[in-house]
Design an enzyme around this catalytic site. Structure first.
Site, PDB file in Angstrom:
ATOM      1  N   TYR A  33       0.832  -1.225   0.000  1.00  0.00           N
ATOM      2  CA  TYR A  33       0.000   0.000   0.000  1.00  0.00           C
ATOM      3  C   TYR A  33       0.862   1.269   0.000  1.00  0.00           C
ATOM      4  CZ  TYR A  33      -3.265  -3.499   1.902  1.00  0.00           C
ATOM      5  OH  TYR A  33      -4.010  -4.620   2.132  1.00  0.00           O
ATOM      6  N   TYR A  82     -14.081  -5.505   4.721  1.00  0.00           N
ATOM      7  CA  TYR A  82     -12.793  -5.826   4.102  1.00  0.00           C
ATOM      8  C   TYR A  82     -12.592  -7.332   4.197  1.00  0.00           C
ATOM      9  CZ  TYR A  82      -7.868  -6.415   3.202  1.00  0.00           C
ATOM     10  OH  TYR A  82      -6.677  -6.841   2.667  1.00  0.00           O
ATOM     11  N   ASP A 104     -16.540 -13.825   8.320  1.00  0.00           N
ATOM     12  CA  ASP A 104     -15.103 -13.630   8.183  1.00  0.00           C
ATOM     13  C   ASP A 104     -14.593 -13.154   9.545  1.00  0.00           C
ATOM     14  OD1 ASP A 104     -12.551 -12.742   7.764  1.00  0.00           O
ATOM     15  OD2 ASP A 104     -13.001 -11.612   5.936  1.00  0.00           O
ATOM     16  N   LYS A 134      -5.030 -14.262  10.735  1.00  0.00           N
ATOM     17  CA  LYS A 134      -4.433 -13.282  11.641  1.00  0.00           C
ATOM     18  C   LYS A 134      -3.889 -13.878  12.950  1.00  0.00           C
ATOM     19  CE  LYS A 134      -5.156  -9.248   9.387  1.00  0.00           C
ATOM     20  NZ  LYS A 134      -6.339  -9.019   8.560  1.00  0.00           N
TER      21      LYS A 134
HETATM   22  C1  LIG Z   1      -6.682  -9.190   7.140  1.00  0.00           C
HETATM   23  C2  LIG Z   1      -8.019  -9.638   6.735  1.00  0.00           C
HETATM   24  C3  LIG Z   1      -8.223 -10.418   5.580  1.00  0.00           C
HETATM   25  C4  LIG Z   1      -7.106 -10.751   4.632  1.00  0.00           C
HETATM   26  O1  LIG Z   1      -6.116 -11.531   5.215  1.00  0.00           O
HETATM   27  P1  LIG Z   1      -4.671 -11.627   4.527  1.00  0.00           P
HETATM   28  O2  LIG Z   1      -3.953 -12.640   5.357  1.00  0.00           O
HETATM   29  O3  LIG Z   1      -4.072 -10.261   4.593  1.00  0.00           O
HETATM   30  O4  LIG Z   1      -4.883 -12.077   3.135  1.00  0.00           O
HETATM   31  C5  LIG Z   1      -9.507 -10.831   5.296  1.00  0.00           C
HETATM   32  N1  LIG Z   1     -10.534 -10.525   6.108  1.00  0.00           N
HETATM   33  C6  LIG Z   1     -10.371  -9.804   7.227  1.00  0.00           C
HETATM   34  C7  LIG Z   1     -11.555  -9.521   8.101  1.00  0.00           C
HETATM   35  C8  LIG Z   1      -9.120  -9.323   7.572  1.00  0.00           C
HETATM   36  O5  LIG Z   1      -8.977  -8.560   8.664  1.00  0.00           O
END
Ligand SMILES: *Cc1c(COP(=O)(O)O)cnc(C)c1O
Length: 428
Positions: free
Chosen positions: A20, A148, A242, A271
């Site tokens: 970014y 996101y 997610d 994460k």
């Molecule tokens: C960080 C994140 C992603 C993407 O994960 P990456 O390991 O960076 O590909 C997807 N969804 C959420 C909610 C996130 O916080």
């Protein structure tokens, strides 16, 4: 670049491409020499208290001895074997433990190596779920503004299209539906109208439950998620949570889905899955979803398989991270951090340009009317000895759960001080 930058920095900086980042005008990144606990030690000898936990991953702090020992032991035994035709103990143990921790019959775990990919897999699962059952025309997803879900082509199409990170690509992406969360009566009416009009083409409703992270740290209550469950059932679509950001205690309980009592059909995790040590992600499906793939036809199998799928080293580290949730009082620590953030951050409300302060679990957010000089703000935090990374219009904390009361106080104090001394022009 600083004059005293280490040799590897000056030698390699011309070859690196940063995330970014406009490389032409980049503010040189800080060189890190080592980490430990909640501290980032810079090559020039300075030490920062980490307020971000490396994009929300390092929930136990850095270099936890239990995680380190698990990594070393696994490295000596078996770092990786292909997951096609071969399995190993850490991956199967991790699958069993995740299934046991997640509510209901979320009990089939598909591993991958990044959050974005785990969301892509969830999307493929949802679409193929309908194909395998002979239902035609379920190729769209419904997702939400400020959401996101990743940076890959597939996941960009379900992110907020106006948030900036992906706006260049909007015209090229598969077209899904990104609408407002049903947050109030007016939005709920619009949401219901939309769902009733488009329900027949929707394979899945995709949401970050409780807190939308990278899209601006927006928070909502369990009633919103209950409404999404009802809507998914009404139109016969799958509900996908997610939990890549909120999973593993960040909002105060191990998983948002269990905390709010809403059962999704598919969950994505990444994460903090390995406590910030290795790249690993998981897509977990309920029995109903898995059963749609359980068939004599080879073509009904889920057609996905990353090279490093189920990486033994990463799974061993993730198991060690889960151990720490059992042996150390993580959720109590999150509750204490929440209490402290709620006591200390609201003092920012009186500062010029502050439009909102909100806290959920170990997430504290100060929203501003605008941030003009993002780099200046970032620099000011480093000068205060804290690692705080504002983005968009927010300054936020997502510390390691092991951060002490003093460390949290230092960080909330730094936020107050830095925001109070923003130059007037900057406040608009
Ligand atoms: C960080 C994140 C992603 C993407 O994960 P990456 O390991 O960076 O590909 C997807 N969804 C959420 C909610 C996130 O916080």
């Amino acid at each position: 670049m600083a004059e005293d930058a280490p040799g590897w920095y000056t030698a390699g900086f011309e070859n690196i491409w940063l995330p970014y980042t406009q490389m032409k005008t980049v503010t040189p990144p800080l060189a890190v020499a080592s980490t430990s606990g909640t501290r980032i030690r810079l090559a020039d000898g300075r030490e920062l208290i980490d307020g971000i936990a490396s994009w929300w991953t390092a929930c136990h702090g850095y270099n936890h001895p239990h995680i380190r020992a698990a990594a070393i032991a696994q490295l000596e035994r078996l770092p990786h074997v292909m997951f096609g035709g071969l399995v190993q103990e850490p991956a199967l143990t991790l699958a069993r433990r995740l299934a046991a921790l997640l509510p209901g019959d979320l009990d089939r775990v598909f591993f991958s190596d990044s959050g974005s990919v785990s969301v892509e897999i969830a999307m493929k699962m949802a679409i193929q779920y309908f194909i395998n059952r002979g239902t035609r025309g379920r190729g769209k997803f419904l997702s939400f503004r400020h959401g996101y879900h990743g940076d890959t082509i597939g996941t960009m199409a379900v992110c907020d299209p106006d948030e900036g990170m992906h706006s260049l690509f909007t015209g090229l992406l598969p077209q899904h539906h990104v609408i407002d969360l049903p947050l109030d009566p007016e939005k709920t009416e619009a949401f219901d109208r939309f769902v009733d009009a488009h329900g027949h083409e929707i394979a899945g409703i995709l949401v970050e439950p409780l807190v939308q992270g990278a899209g601006g740290m927006k928070m909502h209550g369990p009633e919103v998620l209950r409404a999404l469950r009802l809507a998914a059932d009404r139109i016969g679509a799958l509900l996908i949570f997610d939990e890549i950001f909120v999973g593993f205690g960040r909002t105060g309980s191990m998983f948002a889905c269990a905390a709010v009592g809403v059962q999704p059909d598919i969950v994505t995790l990444s994460k903090a899955l390995t406590g910030g040590t290795m790249a690993l992600a998981a897509t977990i499906a309920t029995r109903r979803v898995f059963d749609a793939f359980w068939d004599d036809r080879p073509s009904a199998a889920l057609m996905h398989g990353p090279t490093y799928m189920g990486n033994a080293l990463a799974c061993a580290v993730a198991n060690a991270s889960l151990d720490l949730f059992e042996t150390e009082p993580r959720l109590e620590q999150v509750a204490a951090i929440e209490g402290q953030l709620k006591a200390q951050l609201p003092a920012c409300r009186d500062l010029p340009g502050v439009v909102d302060v909100r806290v959920k679990g170990a997430i504290g957010v100060v929203q501003l009317d605008r941030i003009g000089d993002l780099n200046g703000l970032k620099r000011a935090f480093v000068e205060e000895g804290v690692w705080v990374r504002p983005f968009g219009d927010i300054v936020y904390l997502t510390p390691a759960f092991v951060a002490t009361e003093d460390e949290i106080a230092t960080m909330t104090g730094a936020i107050r001080k830095v925001l109070a001394s923003r130059p007037k022009a900057e406040r608009g």
